[in-house]
Structures are given as C-alpha cells and as structure tokens.
Scaffold this motif. Structure first.
Motif, PDB file in Angstrom:
ATOM      1  N   LEU A 143       0.849  -1.178   0.000  1.00 56.89           N
ATOM      2  CA  LEU A 143       0.000   0.000   0.000  1.00 56.89           C
ATOM      3  C   LEU A 143       0.892   1.238   0.000  1.00 56.89           C
ATOM      4  CD1 LEU A 143      -2.926   0.973   0.147  1.00 56.89           C
ATOM      5  CD2 LEU A 143      -2.741   0.857   2.630  1.00 56.89           C
ATOM      6  N   PRO A 144       0.932   1.979  -1.123  1.00 55.45           N
ATOM      7  CA  PRO A 144       1.709   3.224  -1.139  1.00 55.45           C
ATOM      8  C   PRO A 144       1.039   4.264  -0.238  1.00 55.45           C
ATOM      9  CG  PRO A 144       1.171   2.487  -3.376  1.00 55.45           C
ATOM     10  CD  PRO A 144       0.354   1.664  -2.421  1.00 55.45           C
ATOM     11  N   LEU A 145       1.851   4.947   0.543  1.00 54.53           N
ATOM     12  CA  LEU A 145       1.364   5.990   1.442  1.00 54.53           C
ATOM     13  C   LEU A 145       2.071   7.284   1.055  1.00 54.53           C
ATOM     14  CD1 LEU A 145       1.852   3.972   4.752  1.00 54.53           C
ATOM     15  CD2 LEU A 145      -0.281   4.219   3.462  1.00 54.53           C
ATOM     16  N   TRP A 146       1.299   8.343   0.766  1.00 58.85           N
ATOM     17  CA  TRP A 146       1.960   9.589   0.400  1.00 58.85           C
ATOM     18  C   TRP A 146       1.035  10.790   0.548  1.00 58.85           C
ATOM     19  CZ3 TRP A 146       0.128  12.171  -4.016  1.00 58.85           C
ATOM     20  CH2 TRP A 146      -0.725  11.430  -4.841  1.00 58.85           C
ATOM     21  N   SER A 147       1.682  11.918   0.685  1.00 61.29           N
ATOM     22  CA  SER A 147       1.007  13.207   0.667  1.00 61.29           C
ATOM     23  C   SER A 147       2.053  14.262   0.326  1.00 61.29           C
ATOM     24  CB  SER A 147       0.370  13.538   2.018  1.00 61.29           C
ATOM     25  OG  SER A 147      -0.230  14.827   1.958  1.00 61.29           O
ATOM     26  N   HIS A 148       1.708  15.187  -0.525  1.00 61.27           N
ATOM     27  CA  HIS A 148       2.644  16.255  -0.892  1.00 61.27           C
ATOM     28  C   HIS A 148       2.528  17.464   0.023  1.00 61.27           C
ATOM     29  CE1 HIS A 148       4.058  14.222  -4.396  1.00 61.27           C
ATOM     30  NE2 HIS A 148       2.856  14.159  -4.940  1.00 61.27           N
ATOM     31  N   TYR A 149       1.407  17.578   0.740  1.00 63.57           N
ATOM     32  CA  TYR A 149       1.163  18.819   1.480  1.00 63.57           C
ATOM     33  C   TYR A 149       0.628  18.600   2.888  1.00 63.57           C
ATOM     34  CZ  TYR A 149       1.576  20.646  -3.228  1.00 63.57           C
ATOM     35  OH  TYR A 149       2.032  20.947  -4.471  1.00 63.57           O
ATOM     36  N   LEU A 150       1.364  17.928   3.738  1.00 64.43           N
ATOM     37  CA  LEU A 150       0.960  17.785   5.134  1.00 64.43           C
ATOM     38  C   LEU A 150       1.290  19.078   5.884  1.00 64.43           C
ATOM     39  CD1 LEU A 150       2.185  14.157   5.888  1.00 64.43           C
ATOM     40  CD2 LEU A 150      -0.174  14.935   5.630  1.00 64.43           C
ATOM     41  N   PRO A 151       0.466  19.467   6.844  1.00 63.42           N
ATOM     42  CA  PRO A 151       0.718  20.718   7.564  1.00 63.42           C
ATOM     43  C   PRO A 151       1.873  20.632   8.566  1.00 63.42           C
ATOM     44  CG  PRO A 151      -1.270  19.662   8.383  1.00 63.42           C
ATOM     45  CD  PRO A 151      -0.808  18.864   7.194  1.00 63.42           C
ATOM     46  N   ALA A 152       2.227  19.413   9.031  1.00 63.36           N
ATOM     47  CA  ALA A 152       3.294  19.261  10.017  1.00 63.36           C
ATOM     48  C   ALA A 152       3.963  17.905   9.830  1.00 63.36           C
ATOM     49  CB  ALA A 152       2.715  19.366  11.428  1.00 63.36           C
ATOM     50  N   ARG A 153       5.165  17.778  10.390  1.00 63.80           N
ATOM     51  CA  ARG A 153       5.884  16.505  10.328  1.00 63.80           C
ATOM     52  C   ARG A 153       5.126  15.420  11.081  1.00 63.80           C
ATOM     53  NH1 ARG A 153      10.721  15.771   8.405  1.00 63.80           N
ATOM     54  NH2 ARG A 153      11.784  17.568   7.551  1.00 63.80           N
ATOM     55  N   LEU A 154       5.253  14.195  10.591  1.00 60.99           N
ATOM     56  CA  LEU A 154       4.640  13.032  11.228  1.00 60.99           C
ATOM     57  C   LEU A 154       5.655  12.373  12.148  1.00 60.99           C
ATOM     58  CD1 LEU A 154       3.013  11.494   8.026  1.00 60.99           C
ATOM     59  CD2 LEU A 154       1.828  12.728   9.851  1.00 60.99           C
ATOM     60  N   ASN A 155       5.171  11.729  13.205  1.00 63.23           N
ATOM     61  CA  ASN A 155       6.023  10.924  14.077  1.00 63.23           C
ATOM     62  C   ASN A 155       6.131   9.543  13.420  1.00 63.23           C
ATOM     63  OD1 ASN A 155       7.238   9.355  15.992  1.00 63.23           O
ATOM     64  ND2 ASN A 155       5.793   9.838  17.637  1.00 63.23           N
ATOM     65  N   LEU A 156       7.215   9.300  12.695  1.00 62.49           N
ATOM     66  CA  LEU A 156       7.360   8.073  11.916  1.00 62.49           C
ATOM     67  C   LEU A 156       7.522   6.827  12.778  1.00 62.49           C
ATOM     68  CD1 LEU A 156       9.579   9.281   8.932  1.00 62.49           C
ATOM     69  CD2 LEU A 156       7.084   9.219   9.128  1.00 62.49           C
ATOM     70  N   SER A 157       7.738   7.000  14.080  1.00 60.81           N
ATOM     71  CA  SER A 157       7.820   5.840  14.959  1.00 60.81           C
ATOM     72  C   SER A 157       6.445   5.404  15.469  1.00 60.81           C
ATOM     73  CB  SER A 157       8.754   6.130  16.140  1.00 60.81           C
ATOM     74  OG  SER A 157       8.223   7.165  16.944  1.00 60.81           O
ATOM     75  N   ASP A 158       5.410   6.168  15.170  1.00 63.76           N
ATOM     76  CA  ASP A 158       4.034   5.849  15.563  1.00 63.76           C
ATOM     77  C   ASP A 158       3.217   5.578  14.292  1.00 63.76           C
ATOM     78  OD1 ASP A 158       1.467   5.634  16.529  1.00 63.76           O
ATOM     79  OD2 ASP A 158       1.552   7.487  17.713  1.00 63.76           O
ATOM     80  N   VAL A 159       3.215   4.324  13.867  1.00 61.49           N
ATOM     81  CA  VAL A 159       2.628   3.958  12.577  1.00 61.49           C
ATOM     82  C   VAL A 159       1.141   4.297  12.508  1.00 61.49           C
ATOM     83  CG1 VAL A 159       2.259   2.090  10.920  1.00 61.49           C
ATOM     84  CG2 VAL A 159       4.340   2.151  12.282  1.00 61.49           C
ATOM     85  N   THR A 160       0.390   4.058  13.574  1.00 61.95           N
ATOM     86  CA  THR A 160      -1.047   4.344  13.515  1.00 61.95           C
ATOM     87  C   THR A 160      -1.317   5.836  13.375  1.00 61.95           C
ATOM     88  OG1 THR A 160      -1.242   4.272  15.924  1.00 61.95           O
ATOM     89  CG2 THR A 160      -1.753   2.246  14.723  1.00 61.95           C
ATOM     90  N   THR A 161      -0.446   6.678  13.944  1.00 60.78           N
ATOM     91  CA  THR A 161      -0.588   8.124  13.751  1.00 60.78           C
ATOM     92  C   THR A 161      -0.308   8.489  12.293  1.00 60.78           C
ATOM     93  OG1 THR A 161      -0.024   8.598  16.039  1.00 60.78           O
ATOM     94  CG2 THR A 161       0.256  10.395  14.468  1.00 60.78           C
ATOM     95  N   VAL A 162       0.706   7.888  11.708  1.00 66.67           N
ATOM     96  CA  VAL A 162       1.005   8.130  10.294  1.00 66.67           C
ATOM     97  C   VAL A 162      -0.187   7.715   9.433  1.00 66.67           C
ATOM     98  CG1 VAL A 162       2.483   7.503   8.336  1.00 66.67           C
ATOM     99  CG2 VAL A 162       3.501   7.906  10.601  1.00 66.67           C
ATOM    100  N   LEU A 163      -0.726   6.522   9.692  1.00 69.81           N
ATOM    101  CA  LEU A 163      -1.864   6.049   8.907  1.00 69.81           C
ATOM    102  C   LEU A 163      -3.084   6.953   9.068  1.00 69.81           C
ATOM    103  CD1 LEU A 163      -1.635   2.199   9.510  1.00 69.81           C
ATOM    104  CD2 LEU A 163      -0.976   3.464   7.454  1.00 69.81           C
ATOM    105  N   SER A 164      -3.210   7.609  10.214  1.00 77.33           N
ATOM    106  CA  SER A 164      -4.352   8.492  10.474  1.00 77.33           C
ATOM    107  C   SER A 164      -4.214   9.852   9.802  1.00 77.33           C
ATOM    108  CB  SER A 164      -4.531   8.683  11.980  1.00 77.33           C
ATOM    109  OG  SER A 164      -4.832   7.451  12.595  1.00 77.33           O
ATOM    110  N   ALA A 165      -3.062  10.141   9.214  1.00 74.04           N
ATOM    111  CA  ALA A 165      -2.855  11.423   8.533  1.00 74.04           C
ATOM    112  C   ALA A 165      -3.684  11.467   7.237  1.00 74.04           C
ATOM    113  CB  ALA A 165      -1.371  11.606   8.224  1.00 74.04           C
ATOM    114  N   GLU A 166      -3.770  12.635   6.671  1.00 69.98           N
ATOM    115  CA  GLU A 166      -4.503  12.810   5.412  1.00 69.98           C
ATOM    116  C   GLU A 166      -3.615  12.374   4.248  1.00 69.98           C
ATOM    117  OE1 GLU A 166      -6.412  16.581   4.871  1.00 69.98           O
ATOM    118  OE2 GLU A 166      -7.093  16.629   6.952  1.00 69.98           O
ATOM    119  N   LEU A 167      -3.618  11.083   3.983  1.00 68.85           N
ATOM    120  CA  LEU A 167      -2.796  10.508   2.929  1.00 68.85           C
ATOM    121  C   LEU A 167      -3.625  10.321   1.666  1.00 68.85           C
ATOM    122  CD1 LEU A 167      -0.977   7.822   5.091  1.00 68.85           C
ATOM    123  CD2 LEU A 167      -0.161  10.110   4.479  1.00 68.85           C
TER     124      LEU A 167
END
Length: 138
Positions: free
Chosen positions: A57-81
């Motif tokens: 599953l490719p995960l991407w976004s060009h315009y997130l408002p803030a950096r993601l915590n890459l060590s918290d996978v569920t938080t990353v998945l909850s972002a607007e991807l």
C-alpha cells in the motif's frame, strides 16, 4: 486514513502489517512532503467474484501541515494521505485461481495466507491491523 471497526467492501479497506511500515518526509515550503509504504491485504469483488489480495500500500502526501512521528505507525496512517491509486497487488486468490508471482515459494506463501483469508471473509488475518481506508473527501 480512517480505521474502521468493521469491513465494508464498498469502503475499500486494507488490513496492514504495522511492522513493515517505512516512510520519509521532507520540507516543501511551509508544508511537508511524505512518502512511504506498508504491506497490506484486502478483499475486492470483481464480476461477482470475491478475491483476497496481498500487496503493498503506497502511502503519500505532498502537502501535510506538520511533520509526522514516523515511529508511531497508527498516527502516520491516520494522517490525510492520498489513496487514489489504491494498493499494488502482488498476489490474488479467488477460491479457484491464483494470480501473482511466478516464483514458486512466493506464490505458495501468498496462497498460504490468502486461502484461509478468503475462507474467513471478512475477518482480519492474524498479524494484520485493520480495517484502514483512505478518506475520499480529503
């Protein structure tokens, strides 16, 4: 992405292997660009036939408002991807036929997961977390 408690085939949900997540991010002006991937399984129906699929599953976004915590996978998945392209299927089982890898060992490992997955529809296979779907309104 949105995590749902139950599977609805119309929502195009994915069950993901959290341990396989990888991603990178970089500044893009006043926004953040993110790109990553995670292994996933999912169900789809085509021409009336239910199929169990395995892939990436490719995960991407060009315009997130803030950096993601890459060590918290569920938080990353909850972002607007962005999920407009869906999962990249590497193997598929419809109960009769397998489509996918021509490497015998890889095909066998796919079928070993997909056969019981299809039989237990719509259960999440052991070792996976789901059901995650992309927010089509983002």
């Amino acid at each position: 992405m949105i995590r749902e408690n139950r599977f609805l085939i119309s929502h195009k949900g994915y069950a993901v292997d959290l341990a396989t997540f990888s991603g990178t991010q970089k500044d893009r002006g006043d926004r953040i660009s993110f790109g990553g991937s995670i292994n996933a399984v999912w169900f789809r129906r085509s021409r009336g036939t239910l199929r169990a699929c395995i892939g990436t599953l490719p995960l991407w976004s060009h315009y997130l408002p803030a950096r993601l915590n890459l060590s918290d996978v569920t938080t990353v998945l909850s972002a607007e991807l962005d999920g407009r392209y869906g999962g990249k299927c590497h193997g598929r089982w419809d109960g009769t036929r397998y489509w996918g890898s021509q490497i015998p060992e890889l095909a066998a490992s796919h079928i070993e997961l997909l056969r019981p997955m299809l039989a237990a529809y719509p259960a999440i296979p052991p070792g996976y977390d789901g059901w995650w779907r992309f927010d089509n309104h983002a």
